[in-house]
Design a protein around this motif. Structure first.
Motif, PDB file in Angstrom:
ATOM      1  N   VAL A 138       0.831  -1.209   0.000  1.00 39.48           N
ATOM      2  CA  VAL A 138       0.000   0.000   0.000  1.00 39.48           C
ATOM      3  C   VAL A 138       0.868   1.262   0.000  1.00 39.48           C
ATOM      4  O   VAL A 138       1.796   1.389   0.792  1.00 39.48           O
ATOM      5  N   GLU A 139       0.531   2.174  -0.911  1.00 40.18           N
ATOM      6  CA  GLU A 139       1.221   3.459  -1.010  1.00 40.18           C
ATOM      7  C   GLU A 139       0.164   4.558  -1.109  1.00 40.18           C
ATOM      8  O   GLU A 139      -0.918   4.336  -1.659  1.00 40.18           O
ATOM      9  N   ILE A 140       0.497   5.734  -0.614  1.00 43.69           N
ATOM     10  CA  ILE A 140      -0.436   6.857  -0.632  1.00 43.69           C
ATOM     11  C   ILE A 140       0.174   8.001  -1.423  1.00 43.69           C
ATOM     12  O   ILE A 140       1.310   8.421  -1.164  1.00 43.69           O
ATOM     13  N   GLY A 143      -3.245  11.737  -1.094  1.00 45.38           N
ATOM     14  CA  GLY A 143      -4.379  11.302  -0.290  1.00 45.38           C
ATOM     15  C   GLY A 143      -5.108  10.076  -0.815  1.00 45.38           C
ATOM     16  O   GLY A 143      -6.054   9.602  -0.184  1.00 45.38           O
ATOM     17  N   LYS A 144      -4.675   9.536  -1.942  1.00 46.62           N
ATOM     18  CA  LYS A 144      -5.310   8.340  -2.516  1.00 46.62           C
ATOM     19  C   LYS A 144      -4.439   7.123  -2.225  1.00 46.62           C
ATOM     20  O   LYS A 144      -3.213   7.187  -2.310  1.00 46.62           O
ATOM     21  N   LYS A 145      -5.091   5.996  -1.912  1.00 47.97           N
ATOM     22  CA  LYS A 145      -4.370   4.782  -1.573  1.00 47.97           C
ATOM     23  C   LYS A 145      -4.325   3.823  -2.761  1.00 47.97           C
ATOM     24  O   LYS A 145      -5.330   3.592  -3.435  1.00 47.97           O
ATOM     25  N   CYS A 227      -5.885   1.714  -7.638  1.00 48.81           N
ATOM     26  CA  CYS A 227      -6.316   2.689  -6.635  1.00 48.81           C
ATOM     27  C   CYS A 227      -7.432   2.059  -5.807  1.00 48.81           C
ATOM     28  O   CYS A 227      -8.563   1.910  -6.273  1.00 48.81           O
ATOM     29  N   SER A 229      -8.630   3.182  -2.862  1.00 49.87           N
ATOM     30  CA  SER A 229      -9.538   4.132  -2.223  1.00 49.87           C
ATOM     31  C   SER A 229     -10.623   4.610  -3.176  1.00 49.87           C
ATOM     32  O   SER A 229     -11.599   5.240  -2.756  1.00 49.87           O
ATOM     33  N   LEU A 268      -6.900  -1.257   3.247  1.00 52.00           N
ATOM     34  CA  LEU A 268      -7.151   0.145   3.600  1.00 52.00           C
ATOM     35  C   LEU A 268      -6.772   0.482   5.033  1.00 52.00           C
ATOM     36  O   LEU A 268      -6.620   1.649   5.379  1.00 52.00           O
TER      37      LEU A 268
END
Length: 269
Positions: A138-140, A143-145, A227, A229, A268
């Motif tokens: 997981v990377e952000i 603000g989107k994961k 993506c 999120s 998440l």
């Protein structure tokens, strides 16, 4: 923006899906879409701008002709799409791809997850056997994961001109990449699948037909992310819904909505 969609079609069994896919492309508002279909038969599909008919000894290589066409026109379009004749691209797929490209590092690229729908349930045919999410990926960004789904196959790809040309510096875009472990895989593939289960994905997991898109993500110098999120915006419908009832020998261990939702909750967190 100018968008080139190059689709592959074999035979006449799925022309109704091809018409639906073409009509959807032509409904795009923000993109000037030109559609080429590479086929083994003559076609009369409303909305198709160009048809190329191929006679091949091995029709598993028919999808590769789409990559050849895309590379030929690499200087003429802003966005390039490859797809099979039964995957329904929506305008938001392109919107999101362009949005993500602006916020991701150059060594990252986003993709799509195939789904089928039936019996009031979503199914994800790519989520089967030893394929799973990488729960440590997981990377952000902005603000989107994002996370990496280990099954790279999606029977399609979206590339901007910049992405296409960067990949072309890594591989010969017009030919399939020879897998480096090919001599090992033929002897030990079944053992590896059984022993490693979901912990190990052999490079050779993909057929010749699949490699038309998986080569992009395996050898193009960019890690494929989804993506999570905005998960629903990055799903693409496999229109025949064959895997749900196992039609035409396509009964796989597929994920239902519950299993996918549980996986997304875990990611998440």
């Amino acid at each position: 923006m100018k968008l080139l969609a190059v689709l592959v079609n074999y035979g006449d069994e799925q022309l109704n899906y091809l018409q639906q896919v073409v009509s959807q492309f032509k409904s795009f508002k923000k993109y000037e879409v030109y559609i080429i279909v590479n086929s083994n038969i003559a076609l009369e599909i409303e909305g198709v701008d160009e048809v190329n008919i191929y006679e091949l000894d091995n029709y598993q290589l028919l999808p590769l002709t789409c990559r050849e066409i895309i590379w030929e026109y690499r200087d003429d379009y802003d966005v390039f799409i490859y797809g099979e004749n039964d995957h329904l691209f929506l305008e938001k797929h392109v919107d999101k791809h362009l949005e993500y490209e602006k916020i991701l590092p150059k060594n990252r690229i986003t993709g799509l997850i195939q789904y089928e729908y039936g019996n009031d349930e979503y199914y994800f045919p790519a989520y089967h056997a030893y394929f799973d999410w990488d729960y440590n990926s997981v990377e952000i960004f902005s603000g989107k994961k994002f996370a990496h789904f280990k099954n790279l196959h999606q029977a399609s790809f979206i590339l901007t001109q910049n992405q296409l040309k960067r990949i072309g510096e890594k591989i010969d875009f017009s030919v399939l990449v020879e897998d480096k472990d090919s001599w090992i895989r033929n002897k030990y593939k079944n053992f590896m699948i059984k022993f490693f289960n979901k912990k190990f994905i052999p490079i050779n997991a993909y057929s010749v037909k699949c490699k038309v898109n998986t080569d992009i993500y395996l050898y193009g110098g960019m890690k494929k992310l989804i993506c999570i999120s905005e998960f629903e915006d990055n799903l693409i419908h496999h229109l025949p819904n064959l895997y749900i009832n196992g039609e035409k020998g396509r009964n796989k261990l597929r994920s239902d909505s519950k299993e996918m939702k549980n996986s997304l909750k875990r990611l998440l967190k």
